[in-house]
Design a protein around this motif. Structure first.
Motif, PDB file in Angstrom:
ATOM      1  N   THR A 175       4.832 -17.632 -21.831  1.00 38.88           N
ATOM      2  CA  THR A 175       3.583 -17.119 -22.406  1.00 38.88           C
ATOM      3  C   THR A 175       3.438 -15.636 -22.129  1.00 38.88           C
ATOM      4  O   THR A 175       3.082 -14.847 -23.020  1.00 38.88           O
ATOM      5  N   THR A 176       3.738 -15.236 -20.904  1.00 39.08           N
ATOM      6  CA  THR A 176       3.656 -13.813 -20.543  1.00 39.08           C
ATOM      7  C   THR A 176       4.637 -12.993 -21.367  1.00 39.08           C
ATOM      8  O   THR A 176       4.295 -11.908 -21.858  1.00 39.08           O
ATOM      9  N   ALA A 177       5.856 -13.491 -21.556  1.00 37.31           N
ATOM     10  CA  ALA A 177       6.865 -12.780 -22.346  1.00 37.31           C
ATOM     11  C   ALA A 177       6.419 -12.633 -23.802  1.00 37.31           C
ATOM     12  O   ALA A 177       6.569 -11.558 -24.396  1.00 37.31           O
ATOM     13  N   VAL A 178       5.867 -13.686 -24.363  1.00 37.32           N
ATOM     14  CA  VAL A 178       5.401 -13.610 -25.762  1.00 37.32           C
ATOM     15  C   VAL A 178       4.286 -12.577 -25.877  1.00 37.32           C
ATOM     16  O   VAL A 178       4.277 -11.774 -26.816  1.00 37.32           O
ATOM     17  N   LEU A 179       3.365 -12.586 -24.938  1.00 38.63           N
ATOM     18  CA  LEU A 179       2.269 -11.612 -24.981  1.00 38.63           C
ATOM     19  C   LEU A 179       2.771 -10.182 -24.811  1.00 38.63           C
ATOM     20  O   LEU A 179       2.199  -9.246 -25.374  1.00 38.63           O
ATOM     21  N   LEU A 180       3.839 -10.001 -24.039  1.00 34.23           N
ATOM     22  CA  LEU A 180       4.424  -8.665 -23.861  1.00 34.23           C
ATOM     23  C   LEU A 180       5.161  -8.205 -25.116  1.00 34.23           C
ATOM     24  O   LEU A 180       5.105  -7.030 -25.488  1.00 34.23           O
ATOM     25  N   LEU A 181       5.865  -9.124 -25.769  1.00 29.16           N
ATOM     26  CA  LEU A 181       6.755  -8.761 -26.872  1.00 29.16           C
ATOM     27  C   LEU A 181       6.073  -8.686 -28.233  1.00 29.16           C
ATOM     28  O   LEU A 181       6.576  -8.018 -29.128  1.00 29.16           O
ATOM     29  N   ILE A 182       4.961  -9.358 -28.397  1.00 28.21           N
ATOM     30  CA  ILE A 182       4.288  -9.358 -29.699  1.00 28.21           C
ATOM     31  C   ILE A 182       3.037  -8.494 -29.594  1.00 28.21           C
ATOM     32  O   ILE A 182       2.052  -8.879 -28.956  1.00 28.21           O
ATOM     33  N   PRO A 183       3.083  -7.327 -30.232  1.00 30.54           N
ATOM     34  CA  PRO A 183       1.935  -6.413 -30.135  1.00 30.54           C
ATOM     35  C   PRO A 183       0.763  -6.880 -31.007  1.00 30.54           C
ATOM     36  O   PRO A 183       0.929  -7.662 -31.932  1.00 30.54           O
ATOM     37  N   GLY A 184      -0.405  -6.377 -30.663  1.00 28.24           N
ATOM     38  CA  GLY A 184      -1.578  -6.624 -31.482  1.00 28.24           C
ATOM     39  C   GLY A 184      -2.387  -7.834 -31.109  1.00 28.24           C
ATOM     40  O   GLY A 184      -3.471  -8.036 -31.622  1.00 28.24           O
ATOM     41  N   GLY A 185      -1.879  -8.643 -30.232  1.00 31.12           N
ATOM     42  CA  GLY A 185      -2.619  -9.842 -29.829  1.00 31.12           C
ATOM     43  C   GLY A 185      -3.276  -9.641 -28.487  1.00 31.12           C
ATOM     44  O   GLY A 185      -3.644  -8.522 -28.108  1.00 31.12           O
ATOM     45  N   GLN A 186      -3.390 -10.701 -27.770  1.00 30.65           N
ATOM     46  CA  GLN A 186      -3.967 -10.661 -26.431  1.00 30.65           C
ATOM     47  C   GLN A 186      -3.030  -9.912 -25.494  1.00 30.65           C
ATOM     48  O   GLN A 186      -1.817 -10.065 -25.569  1.00 30.65           O
ATOM     49  N   LYS A 187      -3.591  -9.108 -24.615  1.00 27.69           N
ATOM     50  CA  LYS A 187      -2.768  -8.379 -23.649  1.00 27.69           C
ATOM     51  C   LYS A 187      -2.369  -9.310 -22.510  1.00 27.69           C
ATOM     52  O   LYS A 187      -3.161 -10.146 -22.078  1.00 27.69           O
ATOM     53  N   PRO A 188      -1.134  -9.161 -22.010  1.00 28.24           N
ATOM     54  CA  PRO A 188      -0.731 -10.000 -20.872  1.00 28.24           C
ATOM     55  C   PRO A 188      -1.490  -9.602 -19.612  1.00 28.24           C
ATOM     56  O   PRO A 188      -1.990  -8.481 -19.495  1.00 28.24           O
ATOM     57  N   LEU A 189      -1.564 -10.506 -18.683  1.00 32.67           N
ATOM     58  CA  LEU A 189      -2.215 -10.226 -17.409  1.00 32.67           C
ATOM     59  C   LEU A 189      -1.355  -9.273 -16.588  1.00 32.67           C
ATOM     60  O   LEU A 189      -0.134  -9.212 -16.773  1.00 32.67           O
ATOM     61  N   PRO A 190      -1.948  -8.560 -15.650  1.00 35.93           N
ATOM     62  CA  PRO A 190      -1.144  -7.743 -14.732  1.00 35.93           C
ATOM     63  C   PRO A 190      -0.201  -8.651 -13.916  1.00 35.93           C
ATOM     64  O   PRO A 190      -0.510  -9.817 -13.663  1.00 35.93           O
ATOM     65  N   TRP A 191       0.934  -8.090 -13.505  1.00 38.82           N
ATOM     66  CA  TRP A 191       1.944  -8.892 -12.806  1.00 38.82           C
ATOM     67  C   TRP A 191       1.429  -9.607 -11.563  1.00 38.82           C
ATOM     68  O   TRP A 191       1.798 -10.763 -11.323  1.00 38.82           O
ATOM     69  N   PRO A 192       0.570  -8.990 -10.738  1.00 40.09           N
ATOM     70  CA  PRO A 192       0.052  -9.751  -9.587  1.00 40.09           C
ATOM     71  C   PRO A 192      -0.691 -11.019 -10.023  1.00 40.09           C
ATOM     72  O   PRO A 192      -0.603 -12.060  -9.366  1.00 40.09           O
ATOM     73  N   ASP A 193      -1.410 -10.946 -11.147  1.00 39.43           N
ATOM     74  CA  ASP A 193      -2.114 -12.130 -11.646  1.00 39.43           C
ATOM     75  C   ASP A 193      -1.132 -13.173 -12.177  1.00 39.43           C
ATOM     76  O   ASP A 193      -1.339 -14.374 -12.003  1.00 39.43           O
ATOM     77  N   VAL A 194      -0.048 -12.719 -12.830  1.00 41.40           N
ATOM     78  CA  VAL A 194       0.972 -13.649 -13.317  1.00 41.40           C
ATOM     79  C   VAL A 194       1.616 -14.369 -12.131  1.00 41.40           C
ATOM     80  O   VAL A 194       1.797 -15.590 -12.148  1.00 41.40           O
ATOM     81  N   LEU A 195       1.930 -13.601 -11.079  1.00 41.18           N
ATOM     82  CA  LEU A 195       2.534 -14.207  -9.891  1.00 41.18           C
ATOM     83  C   LEU A 195       1.580 -15.205  -9.225  1.00 41.18           C
ATOM     84  O   LEU A 195       2.006 -16.265  -8.765  1.00 41.18           O
ATOM     85  N   THR A 196       0.299 -14.891  -9.201  1.00 47.22           N
ATOM     86  CA  THR A 196      -0.686 -15.828  -8.658  1.00 47.22           C
ATOM     87  C   THR A 196      -0.733 -17.089  -9.522  1.00 47.22           C
ATOM     88  O   THR A 196      -0.833 -18.201  -9.002  1.00 47.22           O
ATOM     89  N   ASN A 197      -0.635 -16.922 -10.836  1.00 42.71           N
ATOM     90  CA  ASN A 197      -0.609 -18.074 -11.733  1.00 42.71           C
ATOM     91  C   ASN A 197       0.574 -18.987 -11.444  1.00 42.71           C
ATOM     92  O   ASN A 197       0.487 -20.201 -11.624  1.00 42.71           O
ATOM     93  N   LEU A 198       1.689 -18.428 -10.999  1.00 48.77           N
ATOM     94  CA  LEU A 198       2.864 -19.245 -10.706  1.00 48.77           C
ATOM     95  C   LEU A 198       2.629 -20.210  -9.541  1.00 48.77           C
ATOM     96  O   LEU A 198       3.346 -21.198  -9.402  1.00 48.77           O
ATOM     97  N   THR A 199       1.627 -19.932  -8.717  1.00 49.06           N
ATOM     98  CA  THR A 199       1.314 -20.830  -7.606  1.00 49.06           C
ATOM     99  C   THR A 199       0.439 -21.997  -8.048  1.00 49.06           C
ATOM    100  O   THR A 199       0.272 -22.951  -7.315  1.00 49.06           O
TER     101      THR A 199
END
Length: 179
Positions: free
Chosen positions: A122-146
């Protein structure tokens, strides 16, 4: 029998002394097809609710666009409840005959790898496809992994993952009960 008739002698089985500790692995339980069918039904109920009853993705209301399906789709939110009911049953079955450590290990190895893949995809798709929802900052992504983003007050990478933290809490609660 007469004395003239032949007798049939069976060979004697040699008896071995029984070992003191025999470890027999627990039989592996297969899937229950009826539960898989109920899972499919629950998933379809949730999809119908989101797309037909709530009208997500449509310009008009779901009731106006799907007048026949709407009365059924309006109860699709019960699909989540059905998922939780099935999960409770399956969790009880998966703990049967196991230690608490084995149970918890089996649940973590079942849940986390797919979850990690989903969060990163999901994070990769949000990074690679412009114009949509912005991805979360990396610390938040890492927290999501927990899977602890909800109690830590961090935004979710994808809101549909809310059920997984509820399931994780149930695993912990059930591990305490089994212990």
């Amino acid at each position: 029998m007469t004395q003239d008739s032949p007798t049939l002698a069976l060979p004697r089985m040699r008896q071995e002394p029984a070992p003191e500790h025999i470890t027999v692995p627990a039989p592996r339980r297969g899937r229950i097809p009826a539960l898989d069918g109920l899972r499919l039904l629950a998933a379809l109920m949730v999809v119908a609710y989101h797309y037909l009853a709530r009208g997500e993705g449509w310009s008009a209301s779901g009731q106006a666009m799907f007048p026949t399906a709407f009365p059924f789709a309006a109860y699709g939110w019960l699909g989540v409840e059905l998922f939780f009911l099935i999960s409770g049953f399956v969790i009880c079955m998966s703990c049967w005959g196991r230690s608490v450590g084995d149970f918890f290990t089996s649940r973590v190895t079942r849940l986390y790898p797919a979850y990690w893949f989903a969060v990163l995809a999901t994070t990769a798709v949000l990074l690679l496809i412009p114009g949509g929802q912005k991805p979360l900052p990396w610390p938040d992504v890492l927290t999501n992994l927990t899977m602890l983003q909800e109690p830590l007050g961090v935004r979710m990478v994808d809101g549909v993952y809310w059920t997984l933290f509820a399931e994780l809490r149930f695993y912990l609660l059930f591990a305490l009960v089994a212990w």
